[in-house]
Design an enzyme around this catalytic site. Structure first.
Site, PDB file in Angstrom:
ATOM      1  N   LYS A  32     -11.060   1.516  -9.062  1.00  0.00           N
ATOM      2  CA  LYS A  32     -10.087   1.964  -8.061  1.00  0.00           C
ATOM      3  C   LYS A  32      -9.491   0.728  -7.401  1.00  0.00           C
ATOM      4  CE  LYS A  32     -11.009   3.180  -3.819  1.00  0.00           C
ATOM      5  NZ  LYS A  32     -10.057   2.575  -2.891  1.00  0.00           N
ATOM      6  N   ASP A  59      -5.091   3.596  -5.489  1.00  0.00           N
ATOM      7  CA  ASP A  59      -5.343   4.296  -4.218  1.00  0.00           C
ATOM      8  C   ASP A  59      -4.472   3.693  -3.112  1.00  0.00           C
ATOM      9  OD1 ASP A  59      -6.610   5.669  -2.110  1.00  0.00           O
ATOM     10  OD2 ASP A  59      -8.273   4.250  -2.026  1.00  0.00           O
ATOM     11  N   LEU A  60      -3.195   4.085  -3.094  1.00  0.00           N
ATOM     12  CA  LEU A  60      -2.278   3.526  -2.091  1.00  0.00           C
ATOM     13  C   LEU A  60      -1.978   4.532  -0.980  1.00  0.00           C
ATOM     14  CD1 LEU A  60       0.194   1.557  -4.407  1.00  0.00           C
ATOM     15  CD2 LEU A  60      -1.843   0.732  -3.206  1.00  0.00           C
ATOM     16  N   LYS A  61      -2.406   5.770  -1.151  1.00  0.00           N
ATOM     17  CA  LYS A  61      -2.280   6.816  -0.112  1.00  0.00           C
ATOM     18  C   LYS A  61      -0.879   6.856   0.495  1.00  0.00           C
ATOM     19  CE  LYS A  61      -7.160   6.525   1.293  1.00  0.00           C
ATOM     20  NZ  LYS A  61      -7.606   5.253   0.713  1.00  0.00           N
ATOM     21  N   LEU A  62       0.117   7.122  -0.338  1.00  0.00           N
ATOM     22  CA  LEU A  62       1.492   7.159   0.155  1.00  0.00           C
ATOM     23  C   LEU A  62       1.691   8.301   1.162  1.00  0.00           C
ATOM     24  CD1 LEU A  62       1.801   5.288  -2.312  1.00  0.00           C
ATOM     25  CD2 LEU A  62       4.016   6.316  -2.715  1.00  0.00           C
ATOM     26  N   HIS A  63       2.468   8.020   2.196  1.00  0.00           N
ATOM     27  CA  HIS A  63       2.741   9.018   3.240  1.00  0.00           C
ATOM     28  C   HIS A  63       4.033   8.584   3.931  1.00  0.00           C
ATOM     29  CE1 HIS A  63       0.905  11.499   6.824  1.00  0.00           C
ATOM     30  NE2 HIS A  63       2.108  11.894   6.473  1.00  0.00           N
ATOM     31  N   ASP A  64       5.153   9.189   3.509  1.00  0.00           N
ATOM     32  CA  ASP A  64       6.452   8.803   4.058  1.00  0.00           C
ATOM     33  C   ASP A  64       7.396   9.986   3.855  1.00  0.00           C
ATOM     34  OD1 ASP A  64       8.703   7.281   4.976  1.00  0.00           O
ATOM     35  OD2 ASP A  64       7.778   5.460   4.178  1.00  0.00           O
ATOM     36  N   ILE A  65       8.673   9.806   4.116  1.00  0.00           N
ATOM     37  CA  ILE A  65       9.590  10.922   3.888  1.00  0.00           C
ATOM     38  C   ILE A  65       9.678  11.174   2.370  1.00  0.00           C
ATOM     39  CG2 ILE A  65      10.912  10.552   6.024  1.00  0.00           C
ATOM     40  CD1 ILE A  65      13.111   9.282   4.247  1.00  0.00           C
ATOM     41  N   PRO A  66       9.945  12.438   1.989  1.00  0.00           N
ATOM     42  CA  PRO A  66       9.880  12.818   0.562  1.00  0.00           C
ATOM     43  C   PRO A  66      10.687  11.917  -0.373  1.00  0.00           C
ATOM     44  CG  PRO A  66      10.056  14.772   1.915  1.00  0.00           C
ATOM     45  CD  PRO A  66      10.196  13.614   2.855  1.00  0.00           C
ATOM     46  N   THR A  68      11.610   8.755  -0.059  1.00  0.00           N
ATOM     47  CA  THR A  68      10.990   7.430  -0.185  1.00  0.00           C
ATOM     48  C   THR A  68       9.766   7.495  -1.097  1.00  0.00           C
ATOM     49  OG1 THR A  68      11.766   6.873   2.014  1.00  0.00           O
ATOM     50  CG2 THR A  68       9.987   5.521   1.149  1.00  0.00           C
ATOM     51  N   THR A 116     -12.913  10.524   4.281  1.00  0.00           N
ATOM     52  CA  THR A 116     -14.368  10.726   4.414  1.00  0.00           C
ATOM     53  C   THR A 116     -14.963   9.888   5.550  1.00  0.00           C
ATOM     54  OG1 THR A 116     -14.510   9.199   2.547  1.00  0.00           O
ATOM     55  CG2 THR A 116     -14.950  11.511   2.090  1.00  0.00           C
ATOM     56  N   ARG A 178     -23.214   7.335  -1.578  1.00  0.00           N
ATOM     57  CA  ARG A 178     -24.232   6.336  -1.249  1.00  0.00           C
ATOM     58  C   ARG A 178     -25.444   6.511  -2.135  1.00  0.00           C
ATOM     59  NH1 ARG A 178     -20.562   4.373   0.320  1.00  0.00           N
ATOM     60  NH2 ARG A 178     -19.977   3.554   2.344  1.00  0.00           N
ATOM     61  N   GLN A 187     -18.506   5.246   6.573  1.00  0.00           N
ATOM     62  CA  GLN A 187     -18.345   6.591   6.018  1.00  0.00           C
ATOM     63  C   GLN A 187     -19.211   7.580   6.794  1.00  0.00           C
ATOM     64  OE1 GLN A 187     -16.064   7.196   4.004  1.00  0.00           O
ATOM     65  NE2 GLN A 187     -15.947   5.850   2.235  1.00  0.00           N
ATOM     66  N   ARG A 208     -19.099  -0.020  -1.692  1.00  0.00           N
ATOM     67  CA  ARG A 208     -20.130  -0.910  -1.149  1.00  0.00           C
ATOM     68  C   ARG A 208     -21.548  -0.648  -1.630  1.00  0.00           C
ATOM     69  NH1 ARG A 208     -17.526  -0.084   4.662  1.00  0.00           N
ATOM     70  NH2 ARG A 208     -17.105   1.873   3.585  1.00  0.00           N
TER      71      ARG A 208
END
Ligand code: C5P
Length: 237
Positions: A32, A59-66, A68, A116, A178, A187, A208
């Site tokens: 990842k 895993d960039l977790k995009l969250h912006d206007i649709p 973009t 999480t 874990r 976590q 980790r």
């Protein structure tokens, strides 16, 4: 080796990431890549990992206007990674557009439900979300599915309910893993690889517990062993 366990390459640069892989004989394991490594190295890090035959969860977790998000996904789709993600909290239109941006390739779109590292008190006291954490995760999963996502990131404890609502084929990717006798770090909703398998999780993300271990290779092998030796008890269709 198993295709179901993604090693979180949370390292500051490629040299450190590669050094870790090489020293611990983890060549070719699924990995990842998160913000830290990607922002430092850019698209090139994905090419290097692909050359070395790693399956990749970006895993960039995009969250912006649709719009973009759609345009960003179009750029990222050329990397042909295995999985990529957005925040489900971006809403249905954003998830739909993300999927549209990925249309030409085989990259699976995964939506993050509730991180999480968060627990009930953060939802109710800070974010003023009235529903329980479990209900919030399940509702966001349902929204993600209806908007074209292939699966969600959630905690192991939510997998069973998500599968009941969204179906067995809807993918669940579970961090917060874990190994026995390791630190929780930041976590909150954690579980072992064995418990994750029992409850029907499709993919694990482990950072980790392996990277900070005294013997990362042994820790990785322990995770794989636990995963492979456990049978799934999920009963939904
Ligand atoms: O070190 P640890 O096993 O806690 O690492 C978990 C990894 O999974 C981190 O890279 C973190 O960014 C990521 N992650 C997470 N929770 C999510 C999505 C991704 O912990 N909901």
């Amino acid at each position: 080796m198993t295709d179901s366990i993604y090693l979180a390459l949370d390292f500051p640069d490629w040299n450190e990431a590669y050094e870790f892989i090489h020293t611990n004989h983890l060549h070719g394991v699924p990995v990842k890549v998160g913000m830290e490594l990607f922002y430092k190295e850019g698209l090139a890090v994905i090419e290097k990992l692909k050359e070395n035959n790693h399956k990749i969860f970006l895993d960039l977790k995009l969250h912006d206007i649709p719009t973009t998000v759609r345009k960003a996904m179009t750029v990222l789709s050329s990397l042909e990674v295995d999985m990529i993600n957005v925040h489900a909290l971006g809403g249905s239109e954003m998830i739909l557009r993300a999927k549209e941006g990925l249309e030409k390739g085989n990259t699976k779109l995964i939506a993050v439900t509730v991180l999480t590292s968060m627990e009930q008190s953060v939802l109710s006291e800070e974010l003023k979300i009235q529903d329980s954490l479990m209900d919030t995760v399940v509702q966001l999963s349902d929204l993600a599915k209806r908007s074209g996502a292939d699966g969600v990131v959630c905690s192991v404890h939510e997998v069973e309910k998500i599968k009941q609502i969204c179906g067995k084929e809807f993918l669940t990717v579970t961090p917060g893993i874990r190994l026995l006798n390791t630190d929780m770090n930041d976590q909150k909703r954690i579980a072992t690889p064995s418990y994750a398998r029992q409850t029907g999780s499709d993919f694990l993300v482990i950072g980790r517990s392996i990277t900070a271990s005294n013997n990362p290779r042994k820790a990785y092998e322990q995770a794989v062993r636990e995963w492979e030796e456990t049978t799934c008890n999920l009963t939904v269709n």
